[in-house]
Design an enzyme around this catalytic site. Structure first.
Site, PDB file in Angstrom:
ATOM      1  N   GLU A   1     -13.045  15.168  31.203  1.00 43.01           N
ATOM      2  CA  GLU A   1     -14.287  14.554  31.688  1.00 43.01           C
ATOM      3  C   GLU A   1     -15.471  15.499  31.505  1.00 43.01           C
ATOM      4  O   GLU A   1     -16.596  15.048  31.254  1.00 43.01           O
ATOM      5  CB  GLU A   1     -14.128  14.162  33.159  1.00 43.01           C
ATOM      6  CG  GLU A   1     -13.046  13.124  33.428  1.00 43.01           C
ATOM      7  CD  GLU A   1     -13.231  11.868  32.593  1.00 43.01           C
ATOM      8  OE1 GLU A   1     -14.384  11.478  32.338  1.00 43.01           O
ATOM      9  OE2 GLU A   1     -12.215  11.275  32.188  1.00 43.01           O
TER      10      GLU A   1
ATOM     11  N   GLY B   1     -20.552 -15.600  35.926  1.00 43.01           N
ATOM     12  CA  GLY B   1     -21.223 -15.038  37.086  1.00 43.01           C
ATOM     13  C   GLY B   1     -22.726 -15.047  37.050  1.00 43.01           C
ATOM     14  O   GLY B   1     -23.366 -14.504  37.944  1.00 43.01           O
TER      15      GLY B   1
END
Length: 599
Positions: free
Chosen positions: A408, A188
């Site tokens: 988290e 890419g």
């Protein structure tokens, strides 16, 4: 068709004729009653008159083949008309029945091959090159102005353009232009765009082909296609040949199951000869692209073949901004868009990612019925690319939601309390991709090296989720499996590759476990002794557990912060850096605690 009519006529004739004995025929012949006779072998057919003068048809069979003596009898009897027909003994039909299967196979084969030719299959020309000759209208006349964020790569290739425009400028001084250029870089980054820009700048024919298009099951087809490609290129010289994903055909010889006799290696040998053989290939420049230069054959990389190796790196901050300007020029942007801010918040993204970012932002704006693309659309597109698509249809139970929030919150709090870590960008418990929750950090600047302290901090942050589950729930889940895997891998690299262990020292250790089909030998053994392997394992465990304990100490000392972050996550499902800082400031009352070390 003729045989079919003959059979029909014969059957019709037989159905209206009378079968008589041969003796009766001879008697009628002597008495002069026979008018017409048709003779075929021993069979006689004709017309005769009976006693009443009525003409009837008859047929008879003689005991022997009819010869010239019989003809004399016909003439003596004054037969008005007689003729001999060829004898049908059935040999033709016997031969036809024996050869019919073979004839049918041959007819079907030619019919099949003709259909392949007319249908574009080109089965009879599979040895021809599949390279496409792109003209200006087909490639859109791409120039270096369309290539952004790669100043060094463009500078390296300007000489190629100058040579294609004016080759005598270099030849009169005895110089030789590079015969080949190898573009190396991550997927890419623009390796396919650069050759098109070179051809557009020089305005020369541009042949493009994939490495996998050379190799086929049939032996010799790949080598034949390489020869045909360079034959076409010599006719169109000066020109460019671009081979994409050359590692599909250019991997090291002598490796793999096929040894040195497989079709791929024969194709590579022919490519080596064509690029730098006895025949000069003046005016033909070969450009190849790969993201695996380590598996290429050394003979392919030597001077005279691929003389230059151009690295196509991931763009830096300035490069990302230039790439965004190229792709954003096609969009209708709102006045509040600041591409430099977007570029700063997208470290690590390559050109293809940035193009996708602009496209996704436009799709979000269109989905919302907006007249232009806004900053919020870019933020949503960035979250989708970096963290994955939201799985809103996935409904978590209250307990699973709380466990994910605790996990988290542990990551986020450890990342925020450790000094020298990347700022926390966003924390969410909305399932994205394959994860139930995510804590996203973004570096403030482009990073090219990792210090030992930063490596230890990353492991502590990875362990933060597992530790938070232990502290709050006193029970752990499988949610930390990926965190443990990444932490262990990072610790092993610190010990075996980066020399960040005092006991092991600055020595590189590798097990050399390579995949055979990537161009490596099958029987490579480990160069690590059993004693050293045990020491490496001990050091890896020491590093992981020490940072595990660091994370545990931070979360125990800031247990109230952990609970508040967890509650806010359960309420809002997604929080950003401002929400996180607000909780920490309310607890401590000053931002000075944000930089204290918890080690």
């Amino acid at each position: 068709m003729g045989g079919y009519l003959f059979i029909q006529m014969s059957q019709k004739f037989k159905s209206t004729s009378v079968k008589v004995d041969f003796s009766e025929f001879q008697r009628d012949l002597k008495e002069g009653r026979v008018n017409k006779v048709s003779i075929s072998g021993s069979t006689v057919m004709g017309e005769r008159k009976d006693a009443a003068g009525l003409v009837t048809k008859f047929s008879t069979t003689g005991p022997l083949a009819l010869d010239t003596e019989f003809i004399k009898e016909l003439e003596a009897a004054k037969v008005s008309e007689y003729k001999f027909e060829p004898q049908d003994d059935g040999r033709f039909w016997i031969l036809l029945s024996n050869w019919a299967p073979l004839i049918l196979v041959v007819v079907l084969f030619f019919f099949f091959m003709r259909n392949l030719q007319s249908g574009g299959g080109k089965a009879l020309s599979f040895g021809k090159s599949r390279a496409k000759l792109l003209r200006d209208d087909e490639r859109g006349r791409i120039t270096f102005k369309d290539v952004a964020g790669l100043p060094e790569a463009k500078q390296e290739l300007e000489e190629i353009v100058e040579f294609l425009r004016d080759p005598k400028k270099y030849q009169k001084l005895g110089g030789r232009i590079p015969k080949g250029v190898l573009l190396m870089g991550a997927p890419g980054t623009g390796k396919n765009l650069i050759p098109k820009a070179i051809a557009g700048e020089a305005n020369v024919p541009f042949f493009t082909i994939r490495g996998g298009d050379f190799v086929e099951t049939f032996v010799g087809v790949g080598a034949s296609r390489v020869r045909d490609l360079f034959v076409q290129a010599r006719k169109a010289a000066p020109c460019l040949i671009f081979i994409d994903e050359i590692d599909a055909v250019g991997r090291q010889r002598g490796a793999g199951v096929g040894g040195g006799h497989d079709e791929r290696e024969q194709t590579l040998n022919q490519l080596l000869v064509e690029m730098d053989g006895f025949e000069g290939k003046e005016g033909i420049i070969t450009i190849a692209a790969t993201n695996r230069p380590d598996v290429l054959d050394p003979a392919l990389l030597r001077p005279g073949r691929f003389d230059r190796r151009v690295v196509v790196p991931k763009p830096d901050l300035k490069g990302r901004e230039e790439i965004l300007k190229v792709h954003a020029a096609k969009l209708k942007l709102a006045d509040d868009i600041n591409l430099s801010v977007i570029a700063r918040s997208t470290p690590g993204l390559v050109g293809a990612d940035l193009e996708n970012l602009c496209n996704e932002a436009a799709l979000f704006a269109a989905r919302g019925g907006k007249e232009s693309v806004t900053t919020s659309d870019f933020e949503e597109a960035k979250d989708k690319i970096m963290m994955g698509t939201e799985r809103k249809s996935m409904i978590l139970s209250k307990k699973e939601k709380e466990t994910t929030a605790i996990h988290e919150a542990g990551h986020a709090l450890v990342a925020r309390m450790l000094p020298g870590t990347d700022p926390v960008y966003k924390v969410t418990i909305i399932p994205r991709g394959l994860a139930l929750g995510l804590t996203m950090q973004l570096p403030e600047d482009d990073r090219y090296n990792l210090t030992e302290r930063e490596a230890h901090n990353q492991i502590a942050i990875l362990m933060g989720g597992r530790v938070a589950e232990e502290i709050v729930n006193t029970d752990v889940t499988t949610g930390a499996s990926n965190d443990i895997e990444r932490a262990t891998e990072l610790a092993r690299k610190m010990v075996t590759e980066w020399g960040m262990s005092e006991k092991v020292g600055p020595i590189h250790y590798s097990s050399r476990e390579e995949h055979v089909f990537l161009g490596r030998e099958m029987n490579k053994t480990s160069d690590v002794s059993e004693r050293m392997a045990m020491l490496i394992d001990e050091e890896v465990k020491t590093i992981v557990m020490s940072n595990y304990n660091r994370a545990k100490q931070i979360l125990r000392e800031n247990f109230e912060k952990l609970k508040k972050i967890t509650d806010l996550l359960c309420e809002k499902e997604t929080i950003d850096a401002a929400d996180l800082d607000r909780i920490i400031f309310e607890v401590d009352g000053s931002p000075s605690s944000l930089i204290k070390s918890a080690s």
